[in-house]
Design a protein around this motif. Structure first.
Motif, PDB file in Angstrom:
ATOM      1  N   MET A 110      -1.174   3.253  -2.652  1.00 24.76           N
ATOM      2  CA  MET A 110      -0.915   3.950  -3.889  1.00 24.76           C
ATOM      3  C   MET A 110       0.494   4.523  -3.830  1.00 24.76           C
ATOM      4  O   MET A 110       0.982   4.902  -2.780  1.00 24.76           O
ATOM      5  CB  MET A 110      -1.942   5.075  -4.063  1.00 24.76           C
ATOM      6  N   ARG A 111       1.115   4.563  -4.993  1.00 24.11           N
ATOM      7  CA  ARG A 111       2.456   5.123  -5.114  1.00 24.11           C
ATOM      8  C   ARG A 111       2.494   6.061  -6.313  1.00 24.11           C
ATOM      9  O   ARG A 111       1.804   5.846  -7.304  1.00 24.11           O
ATOM     10  CB  ARG A 111       3.469   3.992  -5.292  1.00 24.11           C
ATOM     11  N   GLU A 170       5.384   7.064  -1.655  1.00 28.44           N
ATOM     12  CA  GLU A 170       4.188   6.356  -1.218  1.00 28.44           C
ATOM     13  C   GLU A 170       3.180   7.414  -0.790  1.00 28.44           C
ATOM     14  O   GLU A 170       3.534   8.377  -0.108  1.00 28.44           O
ATOM     15  CB  GLU A 170       4.491   5.440  -0.031  1.00 28.44           C
ATOM     16  N   GLU A 208      -2.708   7.906   3.204  1.00 29.60           N
ATOM     17  CA  GLU A 208      -4.143   7.732   2.989  1.00 29.60           C
ATOM     18  C   GLU A 208      -4.884   9.041   2.727  1.00 29.60           C
ATOM     19  O   GLU A 208      -5.704   9.128   1.829  1.00 29.60           O
ATOM     20  CB  GLU A 208      -4.757   7.012   4.180  1.00 29.60           C
ATOM     21  N   ALA A 215      -4.365  11.112  -1.152  1.00 35.04           N
ATOM     22  CA  ALA A 215      -4.636  10.505  -2.463  1.00 35.04           C
ATOM     23  C   ALA A 215      -5.173  11.510  -3.477  1.00 35.04           C
ATOM     24  O   ALA A 215      -4.730  11.537  -4.628  1.00 35.04           O
ATOM     25  CB  ALA A 215      -5.596   9.332  -2.319  1.00 35.04           C
ATOM     26  N   GLU A 227      -1.596   2.313  -8.621  1.00 38.01           N
ATOM     27  CA  GLU A 227      -2.566   1.854  -7.633  1.00 38.01           C
ATOM     28  C   GLU A 227      -2.058   0.617  -6.912  1.00 38.01           C
ATOM     29  O   GLU A 227      -1.175  -0.089  -7.424  1.00 38.01           O
ATOM     30  CB  GLU A 227      -3.920   1.565  -8.302  1.00 38.01           C
ATOM     31  N   ASP A 228      -2.609   0.333  -5.753  1.00 40.64           N
ATOM     32  CA  ASP A 228      -2.186  -0.821  -4.964  1.00 40.64           C
ATOM     33  C   ASP A 228      -2.419  -2.148  -5.694  1.00 40.64           C
ATOM     34  O   ASP A 228      -1.736  -3.125  -5.428  1.00 40.64           O
ATOM     35  CB  ASP A 228      -2.906  -0.824  -3.618  1.00 40.64           C
ATOM     36  N   ASP A 229      -3.378  -2.192  -6.611  1.00 41.36           N
ATOM     37  CA  ASP A 229      -3.667  -3.419  -7.343  1.00 41.36           C
ATOM     38  C   ASP A 229      -2.719  -3.627  -8.530  1.00 41.36           C
ATOM     39  O   ASP A 229      -2.865  -4.561  -9.308  1.00 41.36           O
ATOM     40  CB  ASP A 229      -5.111  -3.455  -7.817  1.00 41.36           C
ATOM     41  N   GLY A 230      -1.745  -2.712  -8.688  1.00 41.41           N
ATOM     42  CA  GLY A 230      -0.776  -2.829  -9.760  1.00 41.41           C
ATOM     43  C   GLY A 230      -1.115  -2.062 -11.016  1.00 41.41           C
ATOM     44  O   GLY A 230      -0.305  -1.945 -11.926  1.00 41.41           O
TER      45      GLY A 230
END
Length: 69
Positions: A1-2, A38, A41, A44, A63-66
Motif C-alpha cells: 500500500m502507498r 510506502e 505492514e 496500514a 492499494e497494492d492491486d492498483g
C-alpha cells in the motif's frame, strides 16, 4: 500500500497527524510535510485513518492491486 498526498492543497488542519502520528509529519507551519510514502505492514490502519481524517480529502490510499481507496 502507498499513500499519495497533494501537499500543495493542504490547509493545515493537521488531523492526519493527530490520527496517524509519525506517518504524517508536519512542517514548521503545521502543514503536512510529505508527498506520500510506502506503508509498512504494521502501519496500514494508522495510514488509512490519517487519510480519512483529512477534511480536504487530499490524502489518497493506493492499494497494492492498483485501486484507490
Amino acid at each position: 500500500m502507498r499513500i499519495r498526498i497533494e501537499r500543495a492543497a493542504c490547509v493545515g488542519n493537521a488531523r492526519c497527524n493527530a490520527v496517524g502520528g509519525e506517518l504524517y509529519p508536519l512542517d514548521d507551519d503545521g502543514y503536512v510535510a510529505s508527498d506520500g510514502f510506502e506503508v509498512a505492514e504494521g502501519d496500514a490502519v494508522a495510514a488509512k485513518n490519517g487519510a480519512r481524517a483529512c477534511p480536504e480529502r487530499i490524502i489518497f490510499v493506493l492499494e497494492d492491486d492498483g485501486s484507490q481507496v
